[in-house]
Design an enzyme around this catalytic site. Sequence first.
Site, PDB file in Angstrom:
ATOM      1  N   ASP A 157       0.847  -1.187   0.000  1.00  0.00           N
ATOM      2  CA  ASP A 157       0.000   0.000   0.000  1.00  0.00           C
ATOM      3  C   ASP A 157       0.881   1.235   0.000  1.00  0.00           C
ATOM      4  O   ASP A 157       1.926   1.263   0.655  1.00  0.00           O
ATOM      5  CB  ASP A 157      -0.898   0.020   1.235  1.00  0.00           C
ATOM      6  CG  ASP A 157      -2.170  -0.794   1.029  1.00  0.00           C
ATOM      7  OD1 ASP A 157      -2.656  -0.831  -0.109  1.00  0.00           O
ATOM      8  OD2 ASP A 157      -2.642  -1.398   1.999  1.00  0.00           O
TER       9      ASP A 157
ATOM     10  N   ASP B 158     -11.782  22.434   8.117  1.00  0.00           N
ATOM     11  CA  ASP B 158     -11.249  21.127   7.723  1.00  0.00           C
ATOM     12  C   ASP B 158     -10.230  20.675   8.763  1.00  0.00           C
ATOM     13  O   ASP B 158      -9.138  21.238   8.870  1.00  0.00           O
ATOM     14  CB  ASP B 158     -10.598  21.237   6.337  1.00  0.00           C
ATOM     15  CG  ASP B 158     -10.203  19.879   5.777  1.00  0.00           C
ATOM     16  OD1 ASP B 158     -10.216  18.896   6.529  1.00  0.00           O
ATOM     17  OD2 ASP B 158      -9.890  19.818   4.567  1.00  0.00           O
TER      18      ASP B 158
ATOM     19  N   ALA C  67     -17.895  12.463   1.332  1.00  0.00           N
ATOM     20  CA  ALA C  67     -17.450  11.570   0.258  1.00  0.00           C
ATOM     21  C   ALA C  67     -18.275  11.771  -1.001  1.00  0.00           C
ATOM     22  O   ALA C  67     -17.800  11.481  -2.116  1.00  0.00           O
ATOM     23  CB  ALA C  67     -17.541  10.118   0.727  1.00  0.00           C
ATOM     24  N   GLN C  68     -19.509  12.259  -0.842  1.00  0.00           N
ATOM     25  CA  GLN C  68     -20.372  12.456  -2.005  1.00  0.00           C
ATOM     26  C   GLN C  68     -19.981  13.720  -2.778  1.00  0.00           C
ATOM     27  O   GLN C  68     -19.829  13.704  -3.996  1.00  0.00           O
ATOM     28  CB  GLN C  68     -21.844  12.550  -1.570  1.00  0.00           C
ATOM     29  CG  GLN C  68     -22.450  11.242  -1.095  1.00  0.00           C
ATOM     30  CD  GLN C  68     -21.935  10.830   0.269  1.00  0.00           C
ATOM     31  OE1 GLN C  68     -21.634  11.673   1.120  1.00  0.00           O
ATOM     32  NE2 GLN C  68     -21.814   9.519   0.473  1.00  0.00           N
TER      33      GLN C  68
ATOM     34  N   LYS D 121     -13.128  24.378  -2.020  1.00  0.00           N
ATOM     35  CA  LYS D 121     -11.902  23.688  -2.445  1.00  0.00           C
ATOM     36  C   LYS D 121     -12.201  22.197  -2.465  1.00  0.00           C
ATOM     37  O   LYS D 121     -12.995  21.689  -1.660  1.00  0.00           O
ATOM     38  CB  LYS D 121     -10.723  23.966  -1.502  1.00  0.00           C
ATOM     39  CG  LYS D 121     -10.764  23.174  -0.211  1.00  0.00           C
ATOM     40  CD  LYS D 121      -9.429  23.122   0.467  1.00  0.00           C
ATOM     41  CE  LYS D 121      -9.322  22.051   1.523  1.00  0.00           C
ATOM     42  NZ  LYS D 121     -10.454  21.874   2.408  1.00  0.00           N
TER      43      LYS D 121
END
Length: 694
Positions: free
Chosen positions: A307, A344, A379-380, A400
């Site tokens: 990963d 954020d 997430a959408q 943003k």
Amino acid sequence: MEKKQSLMQPELLMPAIKDAFIKLDPRVQMKNPVLFVTLIGAVVTSVYVIFGIGAGSKSFEVQIAFWLWFTVLFANFAEAIAEGRGKAQAASLRKSKSTTVARLIRSGTEFQVAASELKKGDIVVCSSNDLIPGDGEVVEGIASVDESAITGESAPVIRESGGDRSAVTGGTRVISDHIKIRITADPGNSFIDLMISLVEGAKRQKTPNEIALSIVLSALTIVFLLAVATLKIFADYSGDVAGQDLSQIVTVPVLIALLVCLIPTTIGGLLSAIGISGMDRLIRRNVIATSGRAVEAAGDIDVLLLDKTGTITLGNRMATEFTAVKGVEQSRLAEVAQLASLSDETAEGRSIVVLAKERFKLRAEALQPHDAVFVPFTAQTRMSGVDISILGGKMRVLRKGAGDAIKAFVKSQGGSLPADLDQKIESIAKSGGTPLVVSEGKDVLGVIALKDIVKGGIKERFGELRKMGIRTIMITGDNPLTAAAIAAEAGLDDFMAQATPESKLQRIREEQARGHLVAMTGDGTNDAPALAQADVGVAMNTGTQAAREAGNMVDLDSNPTKLIEIVEIGKQLLMTRGSLTTFSVANDVAKYFAILPALFSLLYFSKSVGVGPLAALNVMGLESPQSAILSAVIFNALIIVALIPLALKGVAYRAVGASEVLKRNLFVYGLGGLLVPFLGIKMIDALLTAIGSV
């Protein structure tokens, strides 16, 4: 957390000596054909001594019997000391497995039961300061958990329902809050139980390579058995022809001693210890392997799937640059980006605020909280921002987010896209960064470059793996341009961009179809199919139960980078076994040419020279046939003891290819195996002669 243990610690040494005698049980010895033959030889020689059978010197045969028994005991000691190190670890693990009272929920009612009574599927509740009664998954709530009893790390970790950090381990302690846990292991099958059984060797089975090597060693033993058996016939015939009596030289105890010296007792005595110590090295690094087969497979791996986040990179993307589109001031872009990032709380969001402050001294002082409506990231929408009320009832709509999301948002506001926007996005992606687009209303202002920093020294590690013939492949959800740039910076051989569970599984199957052995790490339910398919699947202990059950190793520290160490441990195990096998076989060849000329040096005796023609091959000048045999038997026993530390520690690991390993083995252990017996046997022969032992 690795803890080194000295072989001379009384708590390891004394139990190992006791176990060495217990392992004389023929039922135990039969599992190792080489040692079983040695044990039979020791018994037969002892019978000859006790009952005075044969015409040989009894004092000489007593010494042979003594050292034959020690050969078996030293081999047993090697295995016992390896198991003893595991038992010491098991004792500390048992301390964490104290009797715990579980709060069982059944039909909505809470009962107190012993943890040993819990079954798979039971629901228990744990609050602050409670010991978690068994392995399970958090199905409700979130809590801080102290896992130091298992991992050795004192820092608490967060465990919560859903996601990939829901697994908890029995014996750990809840520090805060309240969680419900579904038990996922029946009594006796928890991770602590598994670790205890593995480190004690109770469930250790021979691996395919060990079985194959045992067959080879058994075949060599049969060959030497036939060769030694014919020596008696040869001696009787030659003695008759030469008019000599060799009956007191070539006796049954002497032939048994010769056989034990010639069969591969060195590797036969150390083989089990090498396998146990390989698993021990994993355990000391907080990795549980379900079997020795998994450790060996790690040594044969030639493809690694890794990963990106947390393994190759540090995992926290940081803002590094503001790139404005044509006609927009960079300071305006930075101001809007900072305001849109104030709510954020992610590492990248905070880095944008800090970068704007450092570059342009922006502090968002003019923003009044009651005039702002913050828009969190989802997430959408794949973007975040803030709507600010200004004079005249107008709104500043600042956003943003991902490039395509902001483009769609700007178009929905009736705006158009700057001609140079795509070029700037592509430039950042090609450099290995992640572009975030910033807009105000219907205007696109520019792009923020986020950079996920490649870990220091990782490129050199991958270079070492490449020398060993291992190909590294990065797995990431990034777009192909970003993935390619990071792969190039980290020195990887290949990458998989925008990877999905299906694509990971397909890639593993493709590599295996080409004859490669594949290793990978994972922690989520969506990783389970790929972990199950991989030859070595390392699941994170913090991951889901599905991932832990699918893999054949579990990393209790949940450190994806440890996959590289696991491969190195597997390689070291195979290198150690190969090196000591080479040394053992070379030893046998050397002892053959050291003993036989001395044994038959008087055959066809010539008065003119005082010896027979075979004496010319007695290059070491051993004193007599008896001293040659006894010196070889003593050396054969002591060399096992001398090599125990190397078998347990492993040969020095070097990142080189298979051909280089073979050359090194042949030079160091092959040539060394030929020379050491000549030197050792000669020194013992001189000592025995000096003290008049023979």
